[in-house]
Scaffold this motif. Structure first.
Motif, PDB file in Angstrom:
ATOM      1  N   GLN A  14     -21.152 -13.105 -46.567  1.00 50.83           N
ATOM      2  CA  GLN A  14     -21.809 -14.299 -47.108  1.00 50.83           C
ATOM      3  C   GLN A  14     -21.552 -15.509 -46.209  1.00 50.83           C
ATOM      4  N   ILE A  15     -20.351 -15.626 -45.714  1.00 49.50           N
ATOM      5  CA  ILE A  15     -20.018 -16.741 -44.813  1.00 49.50           C
ATOM      6  C   ILE A  15     -20.842 -16.624 -43.532  1.00 49.50           C
ATOM      7  N   ALA A  16     -20.917 -15.416 -42.980  1.00 54.05           N
ATOM      8  CA  ALA A  16     -21.707 -15.200 -41.762  1.00 54.05           C
ATOM      9  C   ALA A  16     -23.167 -15.535 -42.012  1.00 54.05           C
ATOM     10  N   ILE A  22     -26.581 -21.794 -37.452  1.00 56.13           N
ATOM     11  CA  ILE A  22     -25.896 -23.042 -37.117  1.00 56.13           C
ATOM     12  C   ILE A  22     -25.110 -22.858 -35.826  1.00 56.13           C
ATOM     13  N   SER A  23     -25.338 -23.768 -34.903  1.00 53.55           N
ATOM     14  CA  SER A  23     -24.576 -23.754 -33.653  1.00 53.55           C
ATOM     15  C   SER A  23     -23.562 -24.896 -33.729  1.00 53.55           C
ATOM     16  N   PHE A  25     -21.443 -25.794 -31.507  1.00 51.83           N
ATOM     17  CA  PHE A  25     -21.458 -26.536 -30.253  1.00 51.83           C
ATOM     18  C   PHE A  25     -22.579 -27.567 -30.256  1.00 51.83           C
ATOM     19  N   ASP A  26     -23.776 -27.149 -30.687  1.00 55.21           N
ATOM     20  CA  ASP A  26     -24.901 -28.092 -30.740  1.00 55.21           C
ATOM     21  C   ASP A  26     -24.615 -29.235 -31.709  1.00 55.21           C
ATOM     22  N   GLY A  27     -23.987 -28.919 -32.825  1.00 57.10           N
ATOM     23  CA  GLY A  27     -23.637 -29.966 -33.794  1.00 57.10           C
ATOM     24  C   GLY A  27     -22.665 -30.971 -33.207  1.00 57.10           C
ATOM     25  N   LEU A  28     -21.666 -30.468 -32.488  1.00 53.89           N
ATOM     26  CA  LEU A  28     -20.703 -31.361 -31.844  1.00 53.89           C
ATOM     27  C   LEU A  28     -21.378 -32.220 -30.778  1.00 53.89           C
ATOM     28  N   MET A  29     -22.228 -31.602 -29.977  1.00 50.29           N
ATOM     29  CA  MET A  29     -22.924 -32.345 -28.930  1.00 50.29           C
ATOM     30  C   MET A  29     -23.838 -33.412 -29.525  1.00 50.29           C
ATOM     31  N   ASN A  30     -24.540 -33.072 -30.598  1.00 52.56           N
ATOM     32  CA  ASN A  30     -25.406 -34.060 -31.251  1.00 52.56           C
ATOM     33  C   ASN A  30     -24.590 -35.231 -31.787  1.00 52.56           C
ATOM     34  N   GLY A  31     -23.455 -34.931 -32.387  1.00 51.54           N
ATOM     35  CA  GLY A  31     -22.590 -35.989 -32.904  1.00 51.54           C
ATOM     36  C   GLY A  31     -22.071 -36.888 -31.799  1.00 51.54           C
ATOM     37  N   LEU A  32     -21.647 -36.286 -30.707  1.00 54.51           N
ATOM     38  CA  LEU A  32     -21.146 -37.073 -29.576  1.00 54.51           C
ATOM     39  C   LEU A  32     -22.264 -37.900 -28.934  1.00 54.51           C
ATOM     40  N   THR A  33     -23.449 -37.336 -28.855  1.00 50.86           N
ATOM     41  CA  THR A  33     -24.591 -38.061 -28.295  1.00 50.86           C
ATOM     42  C   THR A  33     -24.933 -39.265 -29.176  1.00 50.86           C
ATOM     43  N   GLU A  34     -24.926 -39.065 -30.505  1.00 50.84           N
ATOM     44  CA  GLU A  34     -25.187 -40.176 -31.431  1.00 50.84           C
ATOM     45  C   GLU A  34     -24.106 -41.244 -31.321  1.00 50.84           C
TER      46      GLU A  34
END
Length: 115
Positions: A14-16, A22-23, A25-34
């Motif tokens: 269920q967790i998987a 969801i990536s 890495f992409d979430g972190l990069m988007n946050g850092l870019t913002e």
């Protein structure tokens, strides 16, 4: 080193499933870019930012500017007179909430009447 354990009522499957699209890495990069855009002043209007730093407060000075006794000031802020004394002598510092309230009072002393 102790191995960290994650407890969840969900199964591994269920967790998987919940995170399959969801990536991180992409979430972190988007946050850092913002964050970088916000810092440069070029953030999109929908970007949410919250500053956590509070101004330094000289409690004795703020109290004097409001022309209040320690007892009256303590009542307005919602603490004891001893707490105000401790703040003024440097034995302890105001909580973030107390600092915010004192800052607001310094910006608009008429708020005292509402408290």
């Amino acid at each position: 080193m102790t191995k960290l354990k994650f407890d969840s009522p969900l199964t591994d499957e269920q967790i998987a499933e919940n995170f399959k699209n969801i990536s991180f890495f992409d979430g972190l990069m988007n946050g850092l870019t913002e964050a970088l855009a916000y810092e440069k002043g070029t953030a999109k209007a929908e970007t949410y930012a919250r500053k956590s730093s509070l101004p330094e407060i000289d409690v004795a000075k703020e109290r004097a500017l409001l022309n209040m006794t320690q007892k009256r000031f303590a009542t307005v802020i919602g603490v004891s007179k001893r707490t105000v004394e401790a703040w003024e002598t440097g034995k302890c510092t105001p909580s973030p909430t107390a600092k915010k309230l004192m800052h607001l009072l310094s910006l608009d002393p008429s708020l005292v009447q509402k408290l």
